[in-house]
Motif scaffolding. Structure first.
Motif, PDB file in Angstrom:
ATOM      1  N   ILE A  85     -12.624  23.834   3.733  1.00 32.18           N
ATOM      2  CA  ILE A  85     -13.870  23.903   2.967  1.00 32.18           C
ATOM      3  C   ILE A  85     -15.009  24.401   3.852  1.00 32.18           C
ATOM      4  O   ILE A  85     -15.792  25.261   3.454  1.00 32.18           O
ATOM      5  CB  ILE A  85     -14.212  22.526   2.354  1.00 32.18           C
ATOM      6  CG1 ILE A  85     -13.224  22.221   1.229  1.00 32.18           C
ATOM      7  CG2 ILE A  85     -15.642  22.502   1.828  1.00 32.18           C
ATOM      8  CD1 ILE A  85     -13.245  20.800   0.759  1.00 32.18           C
ATOM      9  N   VAL A  86     -15.075  23.863   5.085  1.00 36.12           N
ATOM     10  CA  VAL A  86     -16.137  24.287   6.004  1.00 36.12           C
ATOM     11  C   VAL A  86     -16.047  25.798   6.243  1.00 36.12           C
ATOM     12  O   VAL A  86     -17.057  26.514   6.195  1.00 36.12           O
ATOM     13  CB  VAL A  86     -16.039  23.502   7.338  1.00 36.12           C
ATOM     14  CG1 VAL A  86     -16.971  24.092   8.388  1.00 36.12           C
ATOM     15  CG2 VAL A  86     -16.360  22.024   7.101  1.00 36.12           C
ATOM     16  N   ASP A  87     -14.828  26.317   6.455  1.00 34.40           N
ATOM     17  CA  ASP A  87     -14.646  27.756   6.681  1.00 34.40           C
ATOM     18  C   ASP A  87     -15.045  28.558   5.452  1.00 34.40           C
ATOM     19  O   ASP A  87     -15.695  29.604   5.559  1.00 34.40           O
ATOM     20  CB  ASP A  87     -13.180  28.066   7.042  1.00 34.40           C
ATOM     21  CG  ASP A  87     -12.813  27.498   8.409  1.00 34.40           C
ATOM     22  OD1 ASP A  87     -13.748  27.165   9.168  1.00 34.40           O
ATOM     23  OD2 ASP A  87     -11.611  27.376   8.700  1.00 34.40           O
ATOM     24  N   ASN A 142     -21.560  32.424   3.179  1.00 37.63           N
ATOM     25  CA  ASN A 142     -22.934  32.351   3.660  1.00 37.63           C
ATOM     26  C   ASN A 142     -23.718  31.181   3.074  1.00 37.63           C
ATOM     27  O   ASN A 142     -24.918  31.266   2.856  1.00 37.63           O
ATOM     28  CB  ASN A 142     -23.696  33.643   3.365  1.00 37.63           C
ATOM     29  CG  ASN A 142     -23.382  34.693   4.401  1.00 37.63           C
ATOM     30  OD1 ASN A 142     -23.123  34.340   5.561  1.00 37.63           O
ATOM     31  ND2 ASN A 142     -23.373  35.947   3.983  1.00 37.63           N
ATOM     32  N   MET A 143     -22.995  30.098   2.790  1.00 39.37           N
ATOM     33  CA  MET A 143     -23.664  28.906   2.293  1.00 39.37           C
ATOM     34  C   MET A 143     -23.707  27.880   3.421  1.00 39.37           C
ATOM     35  O   MET A 143     -23.064  28.065   4.454  1.00 39.37           O
ATOM     36  CB  MET A 143     -22.896  28.321   1.107  1.00 39.37           C
ATOM     37  CG  MET A 143     -22.817  29.260  -0.069  1.00 39.37           C
ATOM     38  SD  MET A 143     -21.859  28.521  -1.404  1.00 39.37           S
ATOM     39  CE  MET A 143     -22.901  27.158  -1.854  1.00 39.37           C
ATOM     40  N   THR A 144     -24.484  26.811   3.200  1.00 34.75           N
ATOM     41  CA  THR A 144     -24.497  25.739   4.184  1.00 34.75           C
ATOM     42  C   THR A 144     -24.245  24.407   3.486  1.00 34.75           C
ATOM     43  O   THR A 144     -24.534  24.261   2.303  1.00 34.75           O
ATOM     44  CB  THR A 144     -25.858  25.623   4.909  1.00 34.75           C
ATOM     45  OG1 THR A 144     -26.881  25.595   3.915  1.00 34.75           O
ATOM     46  CG2 THR A 144     -26.090  26.763   5.860  1.00 34.75           C
ATOM     47  N   ILE A 145     -23.695  23.477   4.240  1.00 36.90           N
ATOM     48  CA  ILE A 145     -23.550  22.116   3.727  1.00 36.90           C
ATOM     49  C   ILE A 145     -24.807  21.362   4.129  1.00 36.90           C
ATOM     50  O   ILE A 145     -25.148  21.293   5.315  1.00 36.90           O
ATOM     51  CB  ILE A 145     -22.287  21.443   4.304  1.00 36.90           C
ATOM     52  CG1 ILE A 145     -21.041  22.189   3.803  1.00 36.90           C
ATOM     53  CG2 ILE A 145     -22.242  19.973   3.910  1.00 36.90           C
ATOM     54  CD1 ILE A 145     -19.732  21.683   4.377  1.00 36.90           C
ATOM     55  N   GLU A 146     -25.523  20.846   3.135  1.00 39.17           N
ATOM     56  CA  GLU A 146     -26.762  20.117   3.405  1.00 39.17           C
ATOM     57  C   GLU A 146     -26.475  18.622   3.497  1.00 39.17           C
ATOM     58  O   GLU A 146     -25.587  18.116   2.824  1.00 39.17           O
ATOM     59  CB  GLU A 146     -27.792  20.382   2.298  1.00 39.17           C
ATOM     60  CG  GLU A 146     -28.164  21.867   2.177  1.00 39.17           C
ATOM     61  CD  GLU A 146     -28.945  22.168   0.899  1.00 39.17           C
ATOM     62  OE1 GLU A 146     -30.038  21.598   0.725  1.00 39.17           O
ATOM     63  OE2 GLU A 146     -28.446  22.956   0.080  1.00 39.17           O
TER      64      GLU A 146
END
Ligand SMILES: [Zn+2]
Length: 294
Positions: free
Chosen positions: A134-136, A142-146
């Protein structure tokens, strides 16, 4: 005289047509077509989706959708189909309560198939394959986990989420779970992820009174302390749990505590998908039998 009657009649018809197209009076039943499907853009609903021994909760506020947890890996394609059936193309928030497979398993399928504005997750790194994938994937899009903070809020149309708890340093990853309270007008809902009594006792000073409580950790006896249930005093308790699961969830003691409080219990293993509708004052329940459990 007949002429005056005719003119009055025409004026009345005109007013009726104007009201039908412009007045809020009719908006409760307004639906519009998208991809040839009827999409209900007015109501507030929460779906506790039957994903077996896992969690996946869809929140719909008018035309906006958010998702709390995404079931196990094998639930991903089923959830994608279900959400497409509902006419969903975009999620405002995807909240992964904690990085265990039964809460983030379908996340990759969701990200691949829908637009997602925000992804919220605790800052807990694990080497589980599901998590690293999921992180990859998030990076490649080009999204980020907030990472939201305790007491922060985020809103949908007429509803507001409040972060009651999040951590990255508890002994058990379950206790890093994001715990949320959602208010919609005069109705309120608490979602606990897999947080146990350890967390419940740390947040007792928060505004916990709610109409609906999604019980912690699939109804396990390590969650749902008497003190927490006394404070939340839910009219309805939801248990997201797999049929004949190997953990013995939900625990008898949890069910006894809820019965003692006169809390009406809904369970995904017995009821299937649990759909609630709130008009801001009253909450109505429907259950939808599914074949997805386990
Ligand atoms: Zn779980």
């Amino acid at each position: 005289m007949q002429k005056v009657k005719d003119i009055l009649f025409l004026i009345l018809i005109g007013i009726a047509v104007y009201l039908a197209y412009n007045s809020d009076f009719f908006s409760e039943t307004t639906e519009y077509r998208k991809d040839n499907k009827l999409v209900d853009t007015t109501s507030f609903k929460i779906y506790f989706i039957d994903v077996g021994e896992a969690d996946s909760i869809l929140v719909k506020d008018k035309e906006q959708f958010s998702l709390i947890d995404t079931g196990n890996n094998e639930d991903g394609p089923k959830l994608v189909n279900y959400f497409k059936e509902l006419g969903i193309t975009r999620f405002k928030y995807i909240i992964c309560t904690h990085p265990h497979e039964d809460h983030i398993g379908g996340m990759d399928d969701i990200i691949r198939n829908f637009d997602v504005e925000h992804i919220y997750m605790p800052d807990v790194q694990t080497d589980y394959k599901t998590y690293t994938e999921i992180v990859d994937l998030v990076k490649s899009k080009n999204m980020t986990i907030e990472v939201p903070e305790i007491d922060s809020t985020f809103t949908m149309n007429d509803s507001m989420f409040n972060v009651l708890w999040i951590s990255n340093s508890e002994e058990e990853i379950n206790d890093d779970s994001i715990v949320l309270k959602l208010n919609y007008k005069n109705t309120s809902f608490i979602f606990t992820g897999d947080a146990t009594k350890n967390v419940e006792l740390k947040i007792l000073d928060k505004d916990l009174k709610c109409d609906v409580l999604k019980l912690g950790h699939h109804g396990s006896s390590d969650a749902s302390s008497a003190q927490f249930l006394e404070k939340t005093k839910p009219l309805y308790g939801i248990i997201s749990v797999g049929k004949d699961n190997e953990y013995g969830h939900p625990h008898d003691i949890t069910l006894k505590k809820l019965n003692y409080l006169n809390t009406k219990i809904y369970r995904t293993d017995l009821d299937g998908t649990i759909l609630l509708t709130s008009d801001g004052e009253n909450i109505m329940f429907e259950t939808i039998k599914t074949d997805t459990n386990g």
